[in-house]
Design a protein around this motif. Structure first.
Motif, PDB file in Angstrom:
ATOM      1  N   LEU A 139      29.508-104.251  66.265  1.00  0.00           N
ATOM      2  CA  LEU A 139      28.739-103.095  66.735  1.00  0.00           C
ATOM      3  C   LEU A 139      28.748-101.984  65.691  1.00  0.00           C
ATOM      4  N   PRO A 140      27.710-101.165  65.656  1.00  0.00           N
ATOM      5  CA  PRO A 140      27.748 -99.957  64.812  1.00  0.00           C
ATOM      6  C   PRO A 140      28.883 -99.048  65.276  1.00  0.00           C
ATOM      7  N   ASN A 141      29.415 -98.246  64.357  1.00  0.00           N
ATOM      8  CA  ASN A 141      30.570 -97.400  64.666  1.00  0.00           C
ATOM      9  C   ASN A 141      30.349 -96.502  65.874  1.00  0.00           C
ATOM     10  N   ASP A 142      29.171 -95.878  65.993  1.00  0.00           N
ATOM     11  CA  ASP A 142      28.965 -94.953  67.106  1.00  0.00           C
ATOM     12  C   ASP A 142      28.952 -95.680  68.450  1.00  0.00           C
ATOM     13  N   ARG A 144      30.679 -98.616  68.971  1.00  0.00           N
ATOM     14  CA  ARG A 144      32.059 -99.074  69.148  1.00  0.00           C
ATOM     15  C   ARG A 144      32.956 -97.938  69.634  1.00  0.00           C
ATOM     16  N   ASP A 145      32.751 -96.729  69.096  1.00  0.00           N
ATOM     17  CA  ASP A 145      33.577 -95.583  69.482  1.00  0.00           C
ATOM     18  C   ASP A 145      33.498 -95.313  70.983  1.00  0.00           C
ATOM     19  N   VAL A 146      32.278 -95.346  71.544  1.00  0.00           N
ATOM     20  CA  VAL A 146      32.152 -95.055  72.972  1.00  0.00           C
ATOM     21  C   VAL A 146      32.696 -96.196  73.828  1.00  0.00           C
ATOM     22  N   VAL A 147      32.528 -97.435  73.387  1.00  0.00           N
ATOM     23  CA  VAL A 147      33.061 -98.574  74.138  1.00  0.00           C
ATOM     24  C   VAL A 147      34.587 -98.511  74.176  1.00  0.00           C
ATOM     25  N   VAL A 148      35.206 -98.277  73.028  1.00  0.00           N
ATOM     26  CA  VAL A 148      36.669 -98.202  72.967  1.00  0.00           C
ATOM     27  C   VAL A 148      37.177 -97.032  73.803  1.00  0.00           C
ATOM     28  N   ALA A 149      36.517 -95.881  73.682  1.00  0.00           N
ATOM     29  CA  ALA A 149      36.958 -94.709  74.445  1.00  0.00           C
ATOM     30  C   ALA A 149      36.831 -94.950  75.949  1.00  0.00           C
ATOM     31  N   HIS A 150      35.741 -95.612  76.368  1.00  0.00           N
ATOM     32  CA  HIS A 150      35.513 -95.801  77.800  1.00  0.00           C
ATOM     33  C   HIS A 150      36.370 -96.916  78.395  1.00  0.00           C
ATOM     34  N   TYR A 151      36.413 -98.057  77.721  1.00  0.00           N
ATOM     35  CA  TYR A 151      37.087 -99.211  78.302  1.00  0.00           C
ATOM     36  C   TYR A 151      38.546 -99.349  77.881  1.00  0.00           C
ATOM     37  N   HIS A 152      38.886 -98.947  76.670  1.00  0.00           N
ATOM     38  CA  HIS A 152      40.264 -99.090  76.212  1.00  0.00           C
ATOM     39  C   HIS A 152      41.089 -97.838  76.513  1.00  0.00           C
ATOM     40  N   MET A 153      40.512 -96.668  76.238  1.00  0.00           N
ATOM     41  CA  MET A 153      41.238 -95.426  76.467  1.00  0.00           C
ATOM     42  C   MET A 153      41.011 -94.886  77.874  1.00  0.00           C
ATOM     43  N   ASP A 154      40.088 -95.513  78.617  1.00  0.00           N
ATOM     44  CA  ASP A 154      39.812 -95.159  79.998  1.00  0.00           C
ATOM     45  C   ASP A 154      39.360 -93.712  80.156  1.00  0.00           C
ATOM     46  N   ILE A 166      29.244 -84.777  71.275  1.00  0.00           N
ATOM     47  CA  ILE A 166      27.870 -85.164  71.605  1.00  0.00           C
ATOM     48  C   ILE A 166      27.660 -84.878  73.083  1.00  0.00           C
ATOM     49  N   THR A 167      26.435 -85.051  73.556  1.00  0.00           N
ATOM     50  CA  THR A 167      26.161 -84.798  74.973  1.00  0.00           C
ATOM     51  C   THR A 167      26.581 -85.998  75.815  1.00  0.00           C
ATOM     52  N   GLU A 168      26.761 -85.734  77.108  1.00  0.00           N
ATOM     53  CA  GLU A 168      27.119 -86.820  78.015  1.00  0.00           C
ATOM     54  C   GLU A 168      26.003 -87.857  78.094  1.00  0.00           C
ATOM     55  N   SER A 169      24.754 -87.401  78.033  1.00  0.00           N
ATOM     56  CA  SER A 169      23.635 -88.360  78.082  1.00  0.00           C
ATOM     57  C   SER A 169      23.623 -89.233  76.829  1.00  0.00           C
ATOM     58  N   ALA A 170      24.037 -88.678  75.686  1.00  0.00           N
ATOM     59  CA  ALA A 170      24.128 -89.495  74.466  1.00  0.00           C
ATOM     60  C   ALA A 170      25.208 -90.557  74.620  1.00  0.00           C
ATOM     61  N   VAL A 171      26.328 -90.189  75.258  1.00  0.00           N
ATOM     62  CA  VAL A 171      27.396 -91.165  75.511  1.00  0.00           C
ATOM     63  C   VAL A 171      26.870 -92.267  76.415  1.00  0.00           C
ATOM     64  N   SER A 173      23.827 -93.250  76.893  1.00  0.00           N
ATOM     65  CA  SER A 173      22.852 -94.059  76.171  1.00  0.00           C
ATOM     66  C   SER A 173      23.538 -95.024  75.209  1.00  0.00           C
ATOM     67  N   ARG A 174      24.495 -94.511  74.447  1.00  0.00           N
ATOM     68  CA  ARG A 174      25.206 -95.386  73.503  1.00  0.00           C
ATOM     69  C   ARG A 174      25.976 -96.479  74.224  1.00  0.00           C
ATOM     70  N   LEU A 175      26.580 -96.125  75.345  1.00  0.00           N
ATOM     71  CA  LEU A 175      27.338 -97.114  76.111  1.00  0.00           C
ATOM     72  C   LEU A 175      26.412 -98.211  76.639  1.00  0.00           C
ATOM     73  N   HIS A 176      25.242 -97.817  77.136  1.00  0.00           N
ATOM     74  CA  HIS A 176      24.266 -98.792  77.637  1.00  0.00           C
ATOM     75  C   HIS A 176      23.808 -99.713  76.509  1.00  0.00           C
ATOM     76  N   ARG A 177      23.460 -99.129  75.369  1.00  0.00           N
ATOM     77  CA  ARG A 177      23.002 -99.943  74.235  1.00  0.00           C
ATOM     78  C   ARG A 177      24.110-100.841  73.706  1.00  0.00           C
ATOM     79  N   ALA A 178      25.339-100.308  73.684  1.00  0.00           N
ATOM     80  CA  ALA A 178      26.469-101.109  73.204  1.00  0.00           C
ATOM     81  C   ALA A 178      26.700-102.306  74.115  1.00  0.00           C
ATOM     82  N   ARG A 179      26.630-102.099  75.433  1.00  0.00           N
ATOM     83  CA  ARG A 179      26.828-103.215  76.367  1.00  0.00           C
ATOM     84  C   ARG A 179      25.734-104.259  76.206  1.00  0.00           C
TER      85      ARG A 179
END
Length: 196
Positions: A139-142, A144-154, A166-171, A173-179
């Protein structure tokens, strides 16, 4: 935690001047370490917290506006990091035992009863985990960062937004695209149903 750092040094550090930034980190580190002693966490967690706090200081130094003292700002940054980690640990612990009462725990199979099954399950889990880690690395770094923060760091979406500036909507969006990207990568490895 009262101490003073020259405002010009803070400005240069916030602008990214390495010598000034190194000086600020050298001065604040002992103060952060002392503050972290107040929290009931393990030594390992305290070391992790120190690193996370120093990273936040570097990342957020430009947000210090001198409306209060620098030591007050530093106290808040340190406290926020510690509280986020302790909240994350509490959520993780509650998820581990959620829905299990003592009677259900006693019905779980022992290691000796199903040793062969456990070996197979463990091998399959290791294989799946390795595939997920490999897909995550692609995954691109941006993302991967949100996936790790959400699923690993809870962390919650707003917590991630605050950490990444960044904004919550950006998070979201990135989380949706990453999944979506992870699902595609895992389907190519025939692991999507399990890993999802």
């Amino acid at each position: 935690m009262a101490f003073a750092i020259d405002p010009d040094t803070l400005d240069r550090a916030a602008a990214g001047e390495q010598l000034s930034l190194d000086h600020v980190l050298r001065v604040v580190t002992p103060h952060v370490e002392r503050q972290l002693l107040r929290y009931q966490v393990s030594d390992e967690d305290r070391r992790d917290l120190l690193q996370a706090t120093l990273m936040q200081i570097v990342r957020r130094l430009g947000t210090f506006r001198a409306e209060s003292s620098f030591s007050t700002w530093l106290f808040r940054v340190t406290a926020n990091e510690a509280l986020m980690m302790m909240r994350s640990r509490r959520r993780h612990r509650s998820r581990l035992v959620e829905g299990l009462d003592w009677e259900e725990l006693s019905t779980l199979p022992s290691m000796n009863d199903n040793e062969e099954i456990l070996v197979d399950v463990t091998a399959a889990a290791r294989e799946r985990d390795a595939a997920v880690r490999d897909a995550l690395e692609e995954l691109p770094n941006d993302y991967r960062d949100v996936v790790v923060a959400h699923y690993h760091m809870d962390l919650g979406l707003q917590e991630i937004a605050d950490r990444l500036d960044i904004t919550e909507s950006a998070v979201r969006s990135r989380l949706h695209r990453a999944r979506s990207r992870l699902r595609t990568l895992l389907e190519a490895r025939d692991l999507a149903p399990d890993a999802a």
